[in-house]
Enzyme design. Structure first.
Site, short mmCIF file in Angstrom:
data_model
loop_
_atom_site.label_atom_id
_atom_site.label_comp_id
_atom_site.label_asym_id
_atom_site.label_seq_id
_atom_site.Cartn_x
_atom_site.Cartn_y
_atom_site.Cartn_z
N THR A 135 -6.73 -0.86 7.31
CA THR A 135 -8.07 -1.36 7.60
C THR A 135 -8.27 -1.51 9.10
O THR A 135 -7.47 -2.18 9.77
CB THR A 135 -8.30 -2.72 6.92
OG1 THR A 135 -8.13 -2.57 5.51
CG2 THR A 135 -9.69 -3.24 7.20
N ASP A 187 9.88 3.59 6.79
CA ASP A 187 9.61 2.21 7.20
C ASP A 187 10.62 1.84 8.28
O ASP A 187 11.78 2.27 8.24
CB ASP A 187 9.74 1.26 6.01
CG ASP A 187 9.06 -0.08 6.25
OD1 ASP A 187 7.98 -0.31 5.68
OD2 ASP A 187 9.62 -0.90 7.01
N THR A 213 -2.55 -4.24 9.44
CA THR A 213 -3.41 -4.44 10.60
C THR A 213 -3.78 -5.92 10.66
O THR A 213 -4.84 -6.33 10.19
CB THR A 213 -4.69 -3.57 10.53
OG1 THR A 213 -5.22 -3.61 9.19
CG2 THR A 213 -4.39 -2.13 10.90
N ARG A 239 1.36 -13.53 3.27
CA ARG A 239 0.67 -13.22 4.53
C ARG A 239 -0.63 -14.01 4.65
O ARG A 239 -1.46 -14.00 3.76
CB ARG A 239 0.37 -11.72 4.63
CG ARG A 239 1.57 -10.87 4.99
CD ARG A 239 1.22 -9.41 5.01
NE ARG A 239 0.91 -8.89 3.68
CZ ARG A 239 0.50 -7.65 3.43
NH1 ARG A 239 0.32 -6.81 4.43
NH2 ARG A 239 0.26 -7.25 2.20
N CYS A 260 -6.34 -9.23 3.66
CA CYS A 260 -7.63 -8.52 3.62
C CYS A 260 -8.80 -9.45 3.93
O CYS A 260 -9.37 -9.41 5.00
CB CYS A 260 -7.83 -7.86 2.26
SG CYS A 260 -6.75 -6.46 1.94
N VAL A 310 0.83 -1.20 0.00
CA VAL A 310 0.00 0.00 0.00
C VAL A 310 0.86 1.26 0.00
O VAL A 310 0.70 2.14 -0.84
CB VAL A 310 -0.94 0.01 1.23
CG1 VAL A 310 -1.73 1.31 1.29
CG2 VAL A 310 -1.88 -1.18 1.18
#
Length: 426
Positions: A122, A37, A87, A333, A262, A18
């Site tokens: 999110t 980062d 998140t 992930r 997601c 992102v």
């Protein structure tokens, strides 16, 4: 692309799937932007002109005017901060806001009156104003909502999907007041060609984001349950779906593994918030249970097929092709392929993973699985095509079968080779 008229000096925190595209897009639009980062190897690679995620070409990274840093002191003098950190969820399926709060802690000492903080991660409704706001205020000594302006603009990045890039997808924006919302629009309008949707409140935007993937999760759970039922009826699920799809309003979802950052995660943010309010969300959690169990179902179905062909299970070698959570990307992930590998291990099966998008060394070091760089021809008792990478599609089922012994079972989870191209499919 229009050039910005905003005078904000922007810092983007989190340079993954992102944050990095956003950083580069803001730089192309004329912003003074810093990509930040906390992982030094990430910054070193970007400063050398390379995206470790493999999503952006080296040429584009090398050509950017954006600066990159892992030193929090470089956040000083920035006027707008965009948080684009992961998140995840905990092992107990609860939201893990650690990365978000860590980003707030990095920002807070450098905030000045009038600073703008935009969250893109999110979250469940209320996080931006009820959790981030107080954290920023405590760390800076400023008042959230007055001296610190808060906003929310959820990411809609789809790794491996060049068509639905950040610039080509409508972006939701929300803020605490109309003046701040105008300021947020001035930042994103030069970047997002598809346009912006101004939500009525930050909580509305947070809720909109979290239900986008919850809806998709439930639709996939429904067809996964169809698959579980049709398997018991001896029916081919994809053939049933193809027939049903001739109706004009039948939704084209297919069964499969649901992982990633997601779809397999976001619903738990909504259910967590619902349970805080005293409501137990039955449908959403039922869908999650179905989808989380599909990896085990795949492994058990394969074991049954092997036994029917008199293939010894204990010590059998199974090639698992693909480990990422989706095709044509290197993102592992929350991959549910891990569930297949773990379940096969419970049956004393030796599962060997092959994924050209990840590489054997990374698979071994980061995920602790047995991995191969090149599958050995004629070596395997069964083969699972778990991810529809373009490389696997190009190989075709006949070439993939050469990795197996005579009579080896080929399980095409995604149904990419057609009914005749494999022995099993979901």
């Amino acid at each position: 692309m229009p050039t910005t008229t905003s005078t904000d000096r922007i810092a983007v925190l989190g340079l993954g799937y992102v944050g990095l595209p956003l950083t580069l897009a803001l730089a192309r639009a004329g912003f003074d932007v810093l990509g930040y980062d906390i992982h030094p190897p990430m910054i070193e690679a970007l400063c050398a002109g390379h995206d470790p995620n493999g999503e952006i070409s080296d040429e584009k990274v090398a050509a950017t005017t954006a600066r990159f840093s892992h030193d929090a002191d470089d956040l000083a003098e920035r006027t707008a901060f965009i948080i684009a950190v992961p998140t995840p969820i905990t092992d107990a399926k609860a939201p893990d806001l650690g990365p978000v709060l860590g980003a707030c802690a990095s920002i807070a000492p450098h905030l000045r009156a009038g600073a703008l903080v935009i969250l893109e991660s999110t979250v469940y409704p209320g996080v931006t104003e009820e959790i981030c706001g107080p954290a920023l205020a405590a760390g800076s000594g400023l008042l959230a909502g007055t001296q610190i302006k808060l906003a929310y603009s959820p990411e809609r990045v789809n790794p491996g999907d060049a068509e639905h890039s950040m610039e080509n997808v409508i972006k939701i924006i929300a803020a605490q007041d109309a003046e701040t919302l105008d300021r947020v629009e001035a930042i994103y309008a030069p970047v997002v060609k598809a346009g912006l949707h101004r939500a009525s409140s930050i909580a509305t935007a947070e809720a909109a984001k979290v239900i986008e993937n919850t809806q998709r999760d439930l639709n996939i759970a429904l067809v996964n349950e169809f698959s579980l039922i049709f398997a018991r009826l001896g029916l081919d699920t994809l053939e049933v779906l193809e027939a049903a799809g001739t109706k004009w309003n039948f939704l084209p979802f297919k069964p499969g593994l649901v992982g990633g950052h997601c779809i397999g995660v976001d619903p738990y943010y909504l259910t967590y918030r619902a349970e805080q309010l005293g409501y137990h969300p039955e449908v959403i959690l039922a869908g999650r249970r179905i989808n989380d169990a599909m990896g085990s179902h795949v492994a058990q179905t394969l074991i049954k097929a092997m036994l029917k062909k008199n293939i010894g299970v204990r010590g059998a070698r199974v090639l698992v092709m693909g480990y990422t959570f989706k095709e044509n990307c290197a993102d592992t992930r929350n991959t549910r392929v891990a569930d297949i590998v773990a379940e096969l291990g419970d049956y004393a099966v030796s599962a060997e993973v092959y994924d050209p998008w990840v590489g054997a060394e990374r698979l071994r070091s980061e995920h602790g699985v047995t991995a191969v760089e090149d599958p050995q021809p004629g070596a395997y008792d069964a083969i699972i095509v778990a991810v529809s990478h373009a490389e696997f599609v190009a190989l075709g089922s006949e070439a993939i079968r050469t990795f197996g012994k005579d009579g080896a079972v080929l399980y095409d989870i995604k149904g990419i080779f057609g009914k005749s191209g494999s022995d099993l499919r979901l």
